[in-house]
Design a protein around this motif. Structure first.
Motif, mmCIF file in Angstrom:
data_model
loop_
_atom_site.group_PDB
_atom_site.id
_atom_site.type_symbol
_atom_site.label_atom_id
_atom_site.label_comp_id
_atom_site.label_asym_id
_atom_site.label_seq_id
_atom_site.Cartn_x
_atom_site.Cartn_y
_atom_site.Cartn_z
ATOM 1 N N VAL A 48 0.978 -1.304 0.018
ATOM 2 C CA VAL A 48 0.239 0.010 0.087
ATOM 3 C C VAL A 48 0.995 1.268 0.060
ATOM 4 O O VAL A 48 1.871 1.233 0.585
ATOM 5 C CB VAL A 48 -0.996 -0.164 1.161
ATOM 6 N N SER A 49 0.806 2.302 -0.562
ATOM 7 C CA SER A 49 1.169 3.881 -0.225
ATOM 8 C C SER A 49 -0.321 4.263 0.373
ATOM 9 O O SER A 49 -0.978 4.543 0.002
ATOM 10 C CB SER A 49 0.817 3.750 -2.167
ATOM 11 N N VAL A 50 1.400 5.049 2.029
ATOM 12 C CA VAL A 50 0.870 5.954 3.034
ATOM 13 C C VAL A 50 1.450 6.396 3.295
ATOM 14 O O VAL A 50 2.775 6.290 3.137
ATOM 15 C CB VAL A 50 -0.079 4.585 3.961
ATOM 16 N N LEU A 51 1.172 7.460 3.842
ATOM 17 C CA LEU A 51 1.989 8.702 4.378
ATOM 18 C C LEU A 51 3.155 8.906 3.215
ATOM 19 O O LEU A 51 3.834 9.396 4.076
ATOM 20 C CB LEU A 51 2.386 8.277 5.559
ATOM 21 N N GLY A 52 3.163 8.910 1.619
ATOM 22 C CA GLY A 52 4.015 9.427 0.561
ATOM 23 C C GLY A 52 5.311 7.980 0.635
ATOM 24 O O GLY A 52 6.378 8.252 0.066
ATOM 25 N N VAL A 53 4.666 6.907 1.124
ATOM 26 C CA VAL A 53 5.816 5.686 1.051
ATOM 27 C C VAL A 53 4.840 4.357 0.499
ATOM 28 O O VAL A 53 3.747 4.243 0.895
ATOM 29 C CB VAL A 53 6.141 5.788 2.621
ATOM 30 N N GLU A 54 5.521 3.425 0.364
ATOM 31 C CA GLU A 54 5.500 2.211 0.246
ATOM 32 C C GLU A 54 5.625 1.554 1.532
ATOM 33 O O GLU A 54 6.283 1.313 1.618
ATOM 34 C CB GLU A 54 5.819 1.630 -0.911
ATOM 35 N N ALA A 55 4.482 1.064 1.678
ATOM 36 C CA ALA A 55 4.093 -0.125 2.953
ATOM 37 C C ALA A 55 4.144 -1.519 2.487
ATOM 38 O O ALA A 55 3.043 -1.434 1.618
ATOM 39 C CB ALA A 55 3.974 -0.221 3.958
ATOM 40 N N LYS A 56 5.116 -2.504 2.354
ATOM 41 C CA LYS A 56 4.423 -4.158 2.295
ATOM 42 C C LYS A 56 5.073 -5.229 3.317
ATOM 43 O O LYS A 56 5.349 -5.115 4.011
ATOM 44 C CB LYS A 56 5.365 -4.200 1.085
ATOM 45 N N LEU A 57 3.786 -5.849 3.981
ATOM 46 C CA LEU A 57 4.062 -7.486 4.181
ATOM 47 C C LEU A 57 4.924 -8.358 3.544
ATOM 48 O O LEU A 57 4.596 -8.159 2.563
ATOM 49 C CB LEU A 57 2.131 -8.105 4.763
ATOM 50 N N VAL A 58 5.889 -8.307 4.362
ATOM 51 C CA VAL A 58 7.433 -8.979 4.008
ATOM 52 C C VAL A 58 7.095 -10.768 4.586
ATOM 53 O O VAL A 58 6.769 -11.577 3.217
ATOM 54 C CB VAL A 58 7.980 -8.711 4.365
ATOM 55 N N ASN A 59 6.699 -10.908 5.675
ATOM 56 C CA ASN A 59 6.305 -11.928 6.133
ATOM 57 C C ASN A 59 5.847 -12.600 7.271
ATOM 58 O O ASN A 59 6.416 -11.310 7.957
ATOM 59 C CB ASN A 59 8.330 -12.704 6.417
ATOM 60 N N VAL A 60 5.493 -13.011 7.637
ATOM 61 C CA VAL A 60 4.876 -13.152 8.953
ATOM 62 C C VAL A 60 5.719 -14.925 9.626
ATOM 63 O O VAL A 60 5.680 -15.757 8.961
ATOM 64 C CB VAL A 60 3.086 -13.629 9.094
ATOM 65 N N GLN A 61 5.717 -14.319 10.844
ATOM 66 C CA GLN A 61 6.300 -15.941 11.467
ATOM 67 C C GLN A 61 5.766 -15.922 12.765
ATOM 68 O O GLN A 61 6.478 -14.779 14.031
ATOM 69 C CB GLN A 61 7.533 -15.969 11.257
ATOM 70 N N ASN A 62 4.955 -16.938 13.508
ATOM 71 C CA ASN A 62 4.156 -16.419 15.194
ATOM 72 C C ASN A 62 4.293 -15.290 15.138
ATOM 73 O O ASN A 62 2.680 -14.906 14.460
ATOM 74 C CB ASN A 62 5.579 -17.489 15.797
ATOM 75 N N SER A 63 4.189 -14.876 15.548
ATOM 76 C CA SER A 63 3.576 -13.857 16.213
ATOM 77 C C SER A 63 3.809 -12.610 15.741
ATOM 78 O O SER A 63 4.223 -11.244 16.667
ATOM 79 C CB SER A 63 3.482 -13.935 17.757
ATOM 80 N N GLN A 64 5.390 -12.537 14.941
ATOM 81 C CA GLN A 64 5.705 -11.179 14.840
ATOM 82 C C GLN A 64 5.424 -11.138 13.141
ATOM 83 O O GLN A 64 5.768 -11.877 12.164
ATOM 84 C CB GLN A 64 7.343 -11.591 14.139
ATOM 85 N N ALA A 65 6.036 -9.956 13.066
ATOM 86 C CA ALA A 65 5.616 -9.943 11.730
ATOM 87 C C ALA A 65 6.920 -8.530 10.339
ATOM 88 O O ALA A 65 7.065 -7.695 11.529
ATOM 89 C CB ALA A 65 4.128 -8.693 10.805
ATOM 90 N N THR A 66 7.167 -9.378 9.467
ATOM 91 C CA THR A 66 7.906 -8.282 8.662
ATOM 92 C C THR A 66 7.700 -7.564 7.451
ATOM 93 O O THR A 66 6.676 -7.690 6.957
ATOM 94 C CB THR A 66 8.935 -8.898 8.036
#
Length: 106
Positions: A48-66
């Motif tokens: 998604v593009s928000v606040l002038g930057v791009e944000a991506k969900l890279v990875n999810v492992q257990n209870s952590q998100a990259t």
């Protein structure tokens, strides 16, 4: 007078669009002036593009998100936050279907 009302209506629609968030792929956004809550779909390329930057969900492992924000990756456990390139990144929840992240400008 009619032109003035039309201009005001157009400005209101544009303002609502900006506050609702910007375009994204496999994600939904809800933004205010300095932060956005993003619901990323899991199992797909989500960005998604928000606040002038791009944000991506890279990875999810257990209870952590990259999450990648403005080209920098940060791994954040649920309920915590981290800094990434002038932004605060907080992971609010992780489910089997999606990941909810809040990004705010510092």
């Amino acid at each position: 007078m009619t032109r003035h009302l039309a201009a005001l209506a157009t400005a209101a629609v544009l303002a609502v669009g900006l506050l609702a968030g910007c375009g994204g792929e496999n994600s939904q956004t809800n933004c205010n002036l300095n932060s956005c809550t993003i619901t990323f779909d899991r199992g797909v390329d989500a960005s998604v593009s928000v606040l002038g930057v791009e944000a991506k969900l890279v990875n999810v492992q257990n209870s952590q998100a990259t999450v990648e924000v403005a080209g920098q990756q940060v791994t954040v456990p649920v309920g915590q936050d981290a800094q990434s390139d002038g932004f605060n990144v907080s992971v609010q929840s992780i489910t089997a279907d999606n990941v909810v992240v809040e990004i705010s400008a510092n």
